[in-house]
Design an enzyme around this catalytic site. Structure first.
Site, mmCIF file in Angstrom:
data_model
loop_
_atom_site.group_PDB
_atom_site.id
_atom_site.type_symbol
_atom_site.label_atom_id
_atom_site.label_comp_id
_atom_site.label_asym_id
_atom_site.label_seq_id
_atom_site.Cartn_x
_atom_site.Cartn_y
_atom_site.Cartn_z
ATOM 1 N N ASP A 64 3.818 -6.132 12.051
ATOM 2 C CA ASP A 64 4.219 -6.428 11.276
ATOM 3 C C ASP A 64 5.722 -6.393 11.034
ATOM 4 O O ASP A 64 6.008 -7.746 10.753
ATOM 5 C CB ASP A 64 4.075 -5.686 9.854
ATOM 6 C CG ASP A 64 2.437 -5.102 9.231
ATOM 7 O OD1 ASP A 64 1.767 -6.325 9.304
ATOM 8 O OD2 ASP A 64 2.107 -4.466 9.168
ATOM 9 N N CYS A 108 10.839 -0.784 15.813
ATOM 10 C CA CYS A 108 10.234 0.208 14.133
ATOM 11 C C CYS A 108 8.710 0.876 15.163
ATOM 12 O O CYS A 108 9.320 1.852 14.141
ATOM 13 C CB CYS A 108 9.328 -1.241 13.907
ATOM 14 S SG CYS A 108 8.057 -0.624 13.221
ATOM 15 N N ASP A 139 0.816 4.481 1.947
ATOM 16 C CA ASP A 139 0.594 5.140 3.511
ATOM 17 C C ASP A 139 0.485 6.055 3.232
ATOM 18 O O ASP A 139 1.473 6.598 3.007
ATOM 19 C CB ASP A 139 0.973 4.822 4.161
ATOM 20 C CG ASP A 139 0.681 3.000 4.569
ATOM 21 O OD1 ASP A 139 0.161 2.335 3.992
ATOM 22 O OD2 ASP A 139 1.942 1.806 5.698
ATOM 23 N N ALA A 193 4.377 -6.032 2.396
ATOM 24 C CA ALA A 193 5.343 -5.676 2.526
ATOM 25 C C ALA A 193 6.101 -4.973 2.930
ATOM 26 O O ALA A 193 6.828 -5.295 3.400
ATOM 27 C CB ALA A 193 4.824 -4.687 1.268
ATOM 28 N N ASN A 245 0.615 -1.301 -0.461
ATOM 29 C CA ASN A 245 -0.215 -0.053 -0.332
ATOM 30 C C ASN A 245 0.523 1.133 -0.038
ATOM 31 O O ASN A 245 2.166 1.136 0.441
ATOM 32 C CB ASN A 245 -0.805 -0.185 1.715
ATOM 33 C CG ASN A 245 -1.929 -0.497 1.432
ATOM 34 O OD1 ASN A 245 -2.133 -1.376 0.176
ATOM 35 N ND2 ASN A 245 -2.607 -1.107 2.433
HETATM 36 O O1 RIB Z 1 0.044 -3.189 9.057
HETATM 37 C C1 RIB Z 1 0.453 -1.302 8.901
HETATM 38 C C2 RIB Z 1 -0.175 -1.387 7.679
HETATM 39 O O2 RIB Z 1 -1.445 -1.877 7.588
HETATM 40 C C3 RIB Z 1 -0.405 -0.339 7.162
HETATM 41 O O3 RIB Z 1 1.025 -0.018 6.290
HETATM 42 C C4 RIB Z 1 -1.470 -0.259 5.586
HETATM 43 O O4 RIB Z 1 -0.727 -0.183 4.490
HETATM 44 C C5 RIB Z 1 -1.489 -1.117 6.698
HETATM 45 O O5 RIB Z 1 -2.205 -2.466 5.826
#
Ligand code: RIB
Length: 309
Positions: free
Chosen positions: A254, A284, A17, A46, A15
């Site tokens: 993530d 992070c 952001d 990603a 995405n």
């Molecule tokens: O987990 C964070 C992500 O959630 C962001 O980078 C945003 O793109 C959403 O997918």
């Protein structure tokens, strides 16, 4: 950091952001001035791919961007993190976008427009070749469920462990997906939604995780934010979080899952996987943005050394 590793295949979303910093969320009908605005690379797939790659794990990314100006920057961001983007397809239409309201204290509220991440029905032709020799397949829930299901089936047929980060779609997990998963990793609220059970106390988290496990997945790894994580597998293990100043929590989960899966492929003991994942997530949250805040292995090692080894 880790010995020679088999590649991680990450199939998932990417995405743009679109951030705006705010003091507080507006109430219905209210208009508020925003602070700094920025476009940063993100998307759960990603982010997790970049997290593992920055930690030294070879990563192949399988996903889709659209045919708009965001696509090139996102492809470059992934490649810049060391991710192999040969299986990142370009399709017509918009790239995925996330509208992120970043509040003081680092908490966020996000609205997703799926775009290209939703414009496929199955893994790409040649997915079996992409999986060949992989140490694990890592999935999230920002692509259509049938894509994840087919990818998990292909991995299991090839004897490759499958890790699912439960972030993304809110609905229940398909019953046929759970037994294909080696590890499923929800946060507390995802665990509550997936099981319909409360997750307010340690005992409730444990009971809900056991319910997911009973559905057939091997291990449930619950992300507990500032309280660390809890692993419910053949044994139950806990790991405290590291206390750090928080700037932006976007992508921290993530980062955790990408780091954990890289350490799994690296063959590290379970407790050490959890500790490194917590350390990576602690780094992070100290930077703005999701993908740009994924720490490298040198930084994680130095952080752990500063916290007693
Ligand atoms: O987990 C964070 C992500 O959630 C962001 O980078 C945003 O793109 C959403 O997918």
């Amino acid at each position: 950091m880790l010995p020679a590793m088999r590649p991680l295949v990450v199939l998932g979303s990417v995405n743009a952001d679109l951030y705006v910093e705010i003091d507080r969320l507006p109430v219905p009908g209210e208009t508020l001035p925003g602070g700094a605005a920025a476009v940063r690379p993100g998307g759960k797939g990603a982010n997790q791919a970049a997290a593992a790659a920055r930690l030294g794990c070879p990563v192949r990314f399988v996903g889709q961007v659209g045919s708009d100006p965001f696509a090139g920057d996102l492809r470059a961001a992934l490649a810049g993190a060391g991710v192999d983007t040969q299986a990142l397809a370009t399709v017509s239409g918009p790239t995925g976008q996330a509208f992120i309201l970043l509040q003081r204290g680092g908490e966020n509220s996000i609205i997703i427009v799926g775009g290209a991440n939703r414009a496929w029905e199955a893994p790409p032709a040649g997915f079996a070749a992409i999986l060949a020799g992989a140490g694990a397949l890592l999935l999230q829930r920002e692509v259509p469920e049938p894509v994840n299901l087919a990818a998990a089936r292909a991995a299991r047929a090839a004897g490759i462990p499958v890790v699912l980060d439960a972030g993304g779609d809110d609905g229940p997990l398909p019953a046929e997906l759970l037994p294909l998963l080696t590890v499923v990793s929800p946060n507390e609220s995802e665990l509550a939604r997936l099981t319909g059970m409360p997750t307010g106390t340690h005992g409730e988290v444990l009971a809900a995780a056991r319910t997911l496990q009973a559905g057939g997945c091997g291990t449930v790894l619950v992300k507990l934010g500032a309280r660390g994580c809890l692993l419910v597998g053949r044994e139950v293990l806990a790991q405290d979080a590291f206390r750090v100043p928080v700037v932006d929590t976007t992508g921290a989960g993530d980062c955790f899952t990408g780091a954990y899966t890289a350490a799994l492929i690296g063959g590290l003991p379970e407790q050490e996987r959890m500790r490194r994942a917590c350390a990576a997530a602690a780094l992070c949250v100290q930077g703005k943005g999701a993908l740009p805040s994924m720490p490298d292995s040198t930084t994680v090692a130095a952080f752990l050394a500063s916290r007693g080894g």
